[in-house]
Write an enzyme that holds these catalytic residues in place. Structure first.
Site, PDB file in Angstrom:
ATOM      1  N   GLU A 165      -0.718  -4.920 -11.811  1.00 29.19           N
ATOM      2  CA  GLU A 165      -0.378  -3.772 -10.964  1.00 29.19           C
ATOM      3  C   GLU A 165      -0.603  -2.429 -11.644  1.00 29.19           C
ATOM      4  O   GLU A 165      -0.901  -1.427 -10.990  1.00 29.19           O
ATOM      5  CB  GLU A 165       1.077  -3.870 -10.490  1.00 29.19           C
ATOM      6  CG  GLU A 165       1.366  -5.085  -9.607  1.00 29.19           C
ATOM      7  CD  GLU A 165       1.561  -6.375 -10.397  1.00 29.19           C
ATOM      8  OE1 GLU A 165       1.623  -6.325 -11.644  1.00 29.19           O
ATOM      9  OE2 GLU A 165       1.647  -7.446  -9.758  1.00 29.19           O
ATOM     10  N   ARG A 210       9.972  -6.817   4.948  1.00 28.29           N
ATOM     11  CA  ARG A 210       9.282  -8.095   5.070  1.00 28.29           C
ATOM     12  C   ARG A 210       9.542  -8.759   6.428  1.00 28.29           C
ATOM     13  O   ARG A 210       8.705  -9.508   6.917  1.00 28.29           O
ATOM     14  CB  ARG A 210       9.791  -9.003   3.945  1.00 28.29           C
ATOM     15  CG  ARG A 210       9.078 -10.303   3.799  1.00 28.29           C
ATOM     16  CD  ARG A 210       9.642 -11.075   2.622  1.00 28.29           C
ATOM     17  NE  ARG A 210       8.987 -12.362   2.496  1.00 28.29           N
ATOM     18  CZ  ARG A 210       7.822 -12.563   1.898  1.00 28.29           C
ATOM     19  NH1 ARG A 210       7.191 -11.549   1.364  1.00 28.29           N
ATOM     20  NH2 ARG A 210       7.282 -13.763   1.826  1.00 28.29           N
TER      21      ARG A 210
END
Lengths: 309, 275
Positions: free
Chosen positions: A55, A164
């Protein structure tokens, strides 16, 4: 009530915007089927970059793409997109006001099963602390769509929290989204409740409960956590007997901190519904975690009663 | 194309001028990054005054070659080159690290014309360079991206993430130069934290390797030209250099990574490069 999954809305919106704007590119760190940028990859294979499980590099590479005129969307779970590459966001992106959009997917406690490592309870605090960073948190699918478009139109670093799970629509399709502008979702005169994300829905539920008891709550969606329109916030509190903030985030550095600072010196009592200074944990469903960490309509009602006592 | 002897002499002269400016920028009695700036002076001279396609009047020209200084603390060499080329007035060099200056302690793109990205938190510049190279390919542009990294810097894990990005995407428009000056802030690299062996590591990560003397203008030119011919993979030029090159009292010494020159040392150093 119409339910929508914000990450699916995000993924589809990015494809729609990608059709109109060739400058949009997306980067993923082996989670595109969770972040839903798999849809972007399918539509624009040349403009989607699988960056492997790295990342920090992903954020700086995105900066390089943006420095060359791209609008770069960095995608991962919020803990990995905002937390792990903090210094890369700071140096490669924010100091130079580089046009990178960081997507904090599976934010808050919404990745209920994966436990503390995967639950981002401090991302808003970290991102708010960075100069030049705009911090957004949509209340539902409708707002997610408008927000992603606004992020594309805005030239500079943006962080967007994306839940989510499926959540109910609470905002008005016709309401225009403007970065920095808090919006009243429900009018009320006794207590002003500021919330963002899924917590706006929880605040509306609390308002329904309190209405039956003769107390009216004004519910405000603070979907831009930075910059915050101080004047607008003060105005929304002007005749209130109390202020409540509600956030799926630690009590440190998020909405409670922002509103408390704006309302400093005011005599209006304030309560904060938030995760206390503690990490999350696994649970078998999302709502169970919200109950455990005190993020339900009942907790908001408790806060109202505390103020009115 | 090999360069003429005249051009070689000219680039050597420019490198000498860059070293002079580095010393002048630091001055006496104040700390400054003498070591790492001086070790890259010859490479910077070749890149800015020979190799790169640039337009100082148009720093954001979309077709320009890019220079990323991942080891951002060596910015003094870059500032000297940019000022010499007219990106900003030379007087600005005398304001290094002063409040409001274009010559910040580490490069800042919004403050200094010619700076491509913010670097200085080590390990990030090579990733940014990969992003620019990817964009170049996407836009079908033929610019090249040059990125200087340090042999101490490559202890940063992000460097290796970037190295995999470069090989995974076969970025043959990216050329990295490892300024192997062998000394990091706290001492010799091999003693403090050994990042060797360099050629083997970079080769294993999918790069084409060229090893040179980083103070030999002809070798630098040849290596950069050779990199143009490499297709399907990024090129790593391992440039063997000397920390604080050209300043005998400081050469190879960690003390001058970010050292303070006494007034006498400063005078000595200045005279070394004065015309």
């Amino acid at each position: 009530m119409n339910m929508q999954n914000c990450r699916t809305v995000y993924g589809k919106t990015l494809v729609e915007l990608g059709m109109q704007n060739e400058r949009i590119v997306a980067l993923d760190a082996d989670l595109c089927k969770s972040t839903m940028t798999c849809l972007f990859e399918e539509a624009f294979p040349d403009r989607h970059f699988e960056m492997g499980i790295g990342e920090q590099n992903m954020v700086s590479v995105a900066a390089g793409l943006a420095l060359s005129g791209k609008i770069a969307f960095v995608n991962s779970f919020a803990v990995f997109s905002a937390g792990r590459p903090y210094d890369q966001i700071r140096v490669s992106v924010c100091i130079g006001k580089v046009n990178v959009k960081i997507i904090g997917s599976s934010c808050g406690l919404s990745d209920f099963g994966d436990g503390a490592t995967h639950q981002s309870i401090e991302d808003v605090a970290i991102m708010r602390a960075l100069p030049n960073m705009t911090v957004l948190s949509p209340a539902d699918g409708i707002e997610t769509r408008k927000m992603v478009q606004a992020a594309v139109e805005y030239d500079g670093p943006v962080y967007i929290r994306i839940l989510r799970n499926e959540i109910p629509d609470v905002t008005d399709e016709k309401q225009e989204f403007e970065i920095g502008k808090p919006t009243v979702i429900r009018e009320g005169k006794d207590i002003t409740v500021f919330a963002h994300g899924y917590m706006v829905y929880k605040a509306l539920k609390a308002a329904e409960i309190m209405e039956k008891k003769g107390v009216s709550l004004k519910v405000v969606n603070v979907s831009t956590l930075k910059p915050i329109d101080e004047k607008a916030i003060k105005k929304l509190c002007s005749s209130a007997k109390g202020i409540i903030t509600v956030e799926e985030h630690t009590i440190i550095g998020g909405l409670a901190s922002a509103i408390a600072y704006i309302m400093r010196g005011s005599a209006i009592p304030m309560e904060a519904v938030a995760i206390q200074d503690t990490f999350g944990q696994s649970a078998l469903d999302y709502e169970q975690l919200l109950v455990h960490y005190g993020l339900t309509e009942k907790d908001i009602v408790k806060a109202v009663k505390k103020i009115l006592k | 194309m090999p360069i003429t002897e005249k051009k070689t002499k000219e680039l050597e002269k420019i490198a000498r001028k860059l070293r002079y400016e580095i010393v002048m920028m630091i001055g006496a009695g104040k700390p400054g990054h003498l070591g790492g700036s001086s070790s890259i002076a010859d490479i910077v001279s070749v890149l800015y005054f020979h190799k790169m396609r640039i337009d100082p009047q148009n720093p954001r020209w979309p077709d320009r070659d890019r220079f990323l200084l991942s080891k951002g603390h060596a910015a003094l060499a870059q500032y000297a080159a940019l000022a010499e080329l007219g990106y900003f007035p030379k007087e600005e060099l005398r304001t290094l690290k002063e409040l409001g200056t274009a010559c910040q302690g580490h490069p800042e793109m919004l403050r200094t014309p010619g700076i491509e990205a913010n670097t200085g938190s080590l390990g990030q510049g090579l990733s940014v360079a990969c992003g620019i190279a990817l964009a170049g390919r996407l836009d079908k542009k033929d610019y090249k991206v040059y990125c200087i990294i340090g042999d101490g810097e490559i202890a940063e894990g992000q460097i290796w993430e970037a190295s995999m990005t470069a090989s995974n995407f076969q970025l043959d428009n990216l050329v990295a130069i490892l300024d192997k000056n062998r000394v990091q802030a706290m001492g010799p690299v091999v003693e403090r934290y050994d990042t060797n062996p360099h050629p083997e590591k970079w080769k294993a990560f999918g790069w084409h390797i060229i090893e040179i003397d980083g103070h030999d203008i002809t070798q630098i030119v040849d290596a950069l030209d050779q990199a143009d011919e490499i297709k399907g993979k990024p090129t790593m030029i391992i440039a063997n250099t000397v920390k604080s090159k050209g300043v005998p009292f400081a050469e190879g010494k960690a003390q001058f990574h970010h050292g303070v020159m006494t007034p006498e040392q400063y005078e000595t150093a200045r005279k070394l490069f004065e015309d």
